[in-house]
Motif scaffolding. Structure first.
Motif, PDB file in Angstrom:
ATOM      1  N   LEU A  69       0.925  -1.276  -0.107  1.00 16.89           N
ATOM      2  CA  LEU A  69      -0.055  -0.214   0.041  1.00 16.89           C
ATOM      3  C   LEU A  69       0.806   1.415  -0.103  1.00 16.89           C
ATOM      4  O   LEU A  69       0.406   2.256  -0.225  1.00 16.89           O
ATOM      5  N   ASN A  70       2.174   1.141   0.219  1.00 17.98           N
ATOM      6  CA  ASN A  70       2.855   2.289   0.228  1.00 17.98           C
ATOM      7  C   ASN A  70       3.805   2.328  -1.083  1.00 17.98           C
ATOM      8  O   ASN A  70       4.872   3.149  -1.222  1.00 17.98           O
ATOM      9  N   THR A  71       3.529   1.412  -1.971  1.00 17.48           N
ATOM     10  CA  THR A  71       4.287   1.467  -3.238  1.00 17.48           C
ATOM     11  C   THR A  71       3.206   2.038  -4.239  1.00 17.48           C
ATOM     12  O   THR A  71       2.115   2.250  -4.056  1.00 17.48           O
ATOM     13  N   LYS A  72       3.633   2.314  -5.393  1.00 17.10           N
ATOM     14  CA  LYS A  72       3.031   2.855  -6.645  1.00 17.10           C
ATOM     15  C   LYS A  72       1.684   2.084  -7.238  1.00 17.10           C
ATOM     16  O   LYS A  72       0.796   2.336  -7.696  1.00 17.10           O
ATOM     17  N   TYR A  73       2.317   0.562  -7.143  1.00 17.98           N
ATOM     18  CA  TYR A  73       1.521  -0.379  -7.735  1.00 17.98           C
ATOM     19  C   TYR A  73       0.077  -0.347  -7.612  1.00 17.98           C
ATOM     20  O   TYR A  73      -0.682  -0.692  -8.664  1.00 17.98           O
ATOM     21  N   PRO A  74      -0.706  -0.371  -6.416  1.00 15.91           N
ATOM     22  CA  PRO A  74      -1.935  -0.305  -6.379  1.00 15.91           C
ATOM     23  C   PRO A  74      -2.826   0.921  -6.794  1.00 15.91           C
ATOM     24  O   PRO A  74      -3.783   0.842  -7.185  1.00 15.91           O
ATOM     25  N   TYR A  75      -1.926   1.815  -7.207  1.00 12.58           N
ATOM     26  CA  TYR A  75      -2.336   3.114  -7.601  1.00 12.58           C
ATOM     27  C   TYR A  75      -2.597   3.567  -9.169  1.00 12.58           C
ATOM     28  O   TYR A  75      -3.293   4.307  -9.721  1.00 12.58           O
ATOM     29  N   VAL A  76      -1.161   3.346  -9.804  1.00 10.16           N
ATOM     30  CA  VAL A  76      -0.874   3.988 -11.074  1.00 10.16           C
ATOM     31  C   VAL A  76      -2.141   3.398 -12.139  1.00 10.16           C
ATOM     32  O   VAL A  76      -2.305   1.989 -12.034  1.00 10.16           O
ATOM     33  N   CYS A  77      -2.504   4.184 -12.967  1.00 13.58           N
ATOM     34  CA  CYS A  77      -3.376   3.689 -14.026  1.00 13.58           C
ATOM     35  C   CYS A  77      -2.407   3.730 -14.991  1.00 13.58           C
ATOM     36  O   CYS A  77      -1.634   4.497 -15.527  1.00 13.58           O
ATOM     37  N   HIS A  78      -2.197   2.265 -15.895  1.00 11.97           N
ATOM     38  CA  HIS A  78      -1.490   1.933 -16.643  1.00 11.97           C
ATOM     39  C   HIS A  78      -1.717   2.724 -17.957  1.00 11.97           C
ATOM     40  O   HIS A  78      -2.911   3.147 -18.351  1.00 11.97           O
ATOM     41  N   ALA A  79      -0.558   3.197 -18.790  1.00  4.99           N
ATOM     42  CA  ALA A  79      -0.569   3.936 -19.989  1.00  4.99           C
ATOM     43  C   ALA A  79      -1.818   3.147 -21.102  1.00  4.99           C
ATOM     44  O   ALA A  79      -2.267   4.278 -21.628  1.00  4.99           O
ATOM     45  N   GLU A  80      -1.645   1.889 -21.249  1.00  4.14           N
ATOM     46  CA  GLU A  80      -2.461   1.481 -22.344  1.00  4.14           C
ATOM     47  C   GLU A  80      -3.772   1.650 -21.978  1.00  4.14           C
ATOM     48  O   GLU A  80      -4.885   1.731 -22.725  1.00  4.14           O
ATOM     49  N   LEU A  81      -4.076   1.627 -20.579  1.00  5.48           N
ATOM     50  CA  LEU A  81      -5.523   1.354 -20.139  1.00  5.48           C
ATOM     51  C   LEU A  81      -6.113   3.044 -20.288  1.00  5.48           C
ATOM     52  O   LEU A  81      -7.275   3.288 -20.888  1.00  5.48           O
ATOM     53  N   ASN A  82      -5.196   4.062 -19.977  1.00  4.98           N
ATOM     54  CA  ASN A  82      -5.392   5.385 -20.158  1.00  4.98           C
ATOM     55  C   ASN A  82      -5.745   5.688 -21.559  1.00  4.98           C
ATOM     56  O   ASN A  82      -6.546   6.571 -21.871  1.00  4.98           O
TER      57      ASN A  82
END
Ligand SMILES: O=c1ccn([C@H]2C[C@H](O)[C@@H](COP(=O)(O)O)O2)c(=O)[nH]1
Ligand SMILES: [Zn+2]
Length: 165
Positions: A69-82
């Motif tokens: 929960l203290n990393t970027k992984y659960p929060y970042v919206c990936h480029a392809e999905l965006n």
């Protein structure tokens, strides 16, 4: 006058747009950009990896390691999905997606569901990871063409100096 001979190819152009889009990313480790192109070679969506709208990229973590929960992984919206979500409001059936990094399994699900038929990529640096293996398995089973490009040129230099226009 004869026409220029050193113009960039379609692949270099669309991958260049993907990479330029990735320059907007705040991720200190990996900046990913994606560009969706229709069958008439028109750009219909671009995106980069970033936090969802309204979530401050100053307040959320960019770490790779530590408590999940203290990393970027659960929060970042990936480029392809965006890029898919940012599309100009069309059906993406038959489109191609250019992406700097081979899409993860979650992006691949969105790619398949959107009707995109070809994935063109530059780097496959996470190929050994289970998410990339699952991703390839899904894309291949869904009949989506996968193409790694090796551009003829190693860089595209953009001058923002008005004298160069
Ligand atoms: O399909 C993908 C996979 C990853 N990304 C983004 C998500 C992260 O911001 C980085 C990966 O970070 P690493 O430091 O290389 O683990 O790339 C993406 O946009 N699309
Ligand atoms: Zn992804």
């Amino acid at each position: 006058m004869t026409k220029r001979a050193d113009y960039i190819s379609w692949d270099e152009y669309f991958m260049g747009v993907a990479l330029l889009s990735g320059k907007r990313s705040k991720d200190p480790s990996t900046q990913v950009g994606a560009c969706i192109v229709n069958q008439q070679n028109k750009i219909v969506g671009v995106g980069y990896n970033g936090l969802p709208i309204g979530i401050s990229d100053d307040e959320f973590p960019w770490d790779k390691e530590g408590d999940f929960l203290n990393t970027k992984y659960p929060y970042v919206c990936h480029a392809e999905l965006n890029a898919i979500l940012n599309n100009i409001g069309i059906n993406l059936e038959g489109c191609k997606i250019y992406t700097a990094l081979f899409p993860c399994n979650e992006c691949s699900k969105a790619i398949i569901q959107s009707g995109i038929k070809e994935v063109v990529y530059l780097s496959d640096k996470h190929a050994h990871k289970e998410s990339a293996i699952a991703s390839k398995k899904m894309l291949q089973t869904a009949g989506i063409a996968l193409r790694k490009i090796t551009p003829r040129i190693s860089e595209v230099v953009l001058s923002l100096d008005e004298k160069d226009v």
